[in-house]
Motif scaffolding. Structure first.
Motif, PDB file in Angstrom:
ATOM      1  N   THR A 275       5.840   7.520   0.584  1.00 53.10           N
ATOM      2  CA  THR A 275       5.375   6.141   0.704  1.00 53.10           C
ATOM      3  C   THR A 275       4.036   5.965  -0.001  1.00 53.10           C
ATOM      4  O   THR A 275       3.809   4.963  -0.697  1.00 53.10           O
ATOM      5  CB  THR A 275       5.241   5.750   2.193  1.00 53.10           C
ATOM      6  OG1 THR A 275       6.507   5.942   2.841  1.00 53.10           O
ATOM      7  CG2 THR A 275       4.826   4.297   2.336  1.00 53.10           C
ATOM      8  N   GLN A 279       3.141   3.501  -3.142  1.00 51.50           N
ATOM      9  CA  GLN A 279       2.040   2.537  -3.112  1.00 51.50           C
ATOM     10  C   GLN A 279       1.077   2.730  -4.271  1.00 51.50           C
ATOM     11  O   GLN A 279       0.369   1.806  -4.669  1.00 51.50           O
ATOM     12  CB  GLN A 279       1.308   2.644  -1.769  1.00 51.50           C
ATOM     13  CG  GLN A 279       2.139   2.158  -0.588  1.00 51.50           C
ATOM     14  CD  GLN A 279       1.510   2.472   0.760  1.00 51.50           C
ATOM     15  OE1 GLN A 279       0.591   3.294   0.858  1.00 51.50           O
ATOM     16  NE2 GLN A 279       2.009   1.836   1.807  1.00 51.50           N
ATOM     17  N   ASN A 280       1.078   3.938  -4.826  1.00 50.64           N
ATOM     18  CA  ASN A 280       0.228   4.226  -5.985  1.00 50.64           C
ATOM     19  C   ASN A 280       0.932   3.968  -7.309  1.00 50.64           C
ATOM     20  O   ASN A 280       0.432   4.358  -8.364  1.00 50.64           O
ATOM     21  CB  ASN A 280      -0.252   5.680  -5.931  1.00 50.64           C
ATOM     22  CG  ASN A 280      -1.339   5.885  -4.894  1.00 50.64           C
ATOM     23  OD1 ASN A 280      -2.143   4.994  -4.631  1.00 50.64           O
ATOM     24  ND2 ASN A 280      -1.377   7.067  -4.289  1.00 50.64           N
TER      25      ASN A 280
END
Length: 289
Positions: A275, A279-280
């Motif tokens: 996750t 998100q990066n």
């Protein structure tokens, strides 16, 4: 002649074809590799698990990497021997690397044993070798490190000391305060005599170094079993991180210092890392969006 009996081989054949073609054509690959250490003038084995789709297509897709460290007395084969960690490589499309950290190295560069340079080995040499030999996304944003017990300590220590290398870190039943492990056979070989070198023990204790997480921007996840003898030091670390305002996941679940607990915990940790990678900017599995 019994017609039903005559046609039975044909029905079995078609059943075989249905099962064969409906079963997954690919599965994760487990490789044992030898990774040299210039710092320690020898090579160590490591387990690498590649996701099923690593071998598909034109072979250009690159993957995030999760490094998973073993505990005291363990080795590179512990995680694959005692858990089904390989399935997580398939589920989250990541490469898993389980290096050998020695029986009682604590993953540090010991000033008391010049032959023990495991922080340099794991944090620099292993990472460089893996990035050279496998199709990784070689950035801190897509690289994580975690481990159990001694490996939990090592993962957090390495992540703090190499913030340009790891953007995410975790600890499972971590020995986050080695001062609670003074009786561990062999620990004084790398940490020194606790009576004579108390400052070194304290300086390297994660619970005493929590403030360094404040500006590290590391995606952080920590958990420990409620019946584990390390649970109080993990609670102390958690409380310090809260007081400092450091974002992190913290969990206590039923269980002790056992493979039953660790095999369950690693599923949550790899999900956390996947996750964080997403998100990066990593375009991995859609369900992580």
């Amino acid at each position: 002649m019994n017609k039903a009996r005559a046609f039975r081989p044909l029905r079995v054949f078609w059943l075989f074809l249905v099962v064969f073609f409906s079963a997954p054509a690919w599965a994760f690959q487990t490789k044992i590799v030898s990774i040299p250490s210039a710092a320690m003038h020898r090579a160590f084995d490591a387990t690498v698990v590649l996701p099923a789709d690593y071998g598909r297509g034109n072979g250009t897709t690159r993957y995030p990497v999760v490094y998973v460290l073993h505990g005291s007395g363990g080795n590179y084969a512990d995680w694959t021997s005692n858990t089904q960690i390989g399935k997580l490589a398939d589920r989250y499309h990541v490469i898993l690397v389980m290096p050998d950290g020695g029986h009682e190295s604590w993953y540090i560069d010991s000033p008391f044993d010049q032959a023990s340079r495991y922080e340099t080995y794991i944090g620099t040499e292993v990472v460089s070798w893996i990035d050279t030999h496998f199709r990784t996304i070689a950035t801190r944003q897509t690289r994580a490190i975690t481990g159990l017990s001694m490996g939990g300590f090592g993962a957090l220590r390495i992540a703090l000391d190499r913030q340009d290398t790891f953007g995410a870190a975790g600890s499972i039943s971590g020995a986050v305060d080695p001062r609670n492990s003074e009786d561990e056979p062999g620990i004084d070989r790398v940490f020194g005599n606790p009576a004579h070198h108390a400052d070194f023990w304290t300086r390297n204790a994660i619970v005493e170094d929590a403030s360094n997480f404040e500006h590290a921007h590391i995606a952080l996840t920590i958990d420990c079993g409620v019946s584990d003898f390390f649970v109080q030091s993990n609670r102390t670390l958690h409380e310090k991180l809260i007081a400092l305002g450091v974002p992190h996941d913290y969990a206590e679940r039923p269980g002790g210092h056992t493979w039953t607990y660790w095999s369950n915990s690693i599923r949550y940790q790899v999900l956390f890392f996947a996750t964080a990678f997403h998100q990066n900017g990593w375009h991995g599995p859609a369900h992580l969006a």
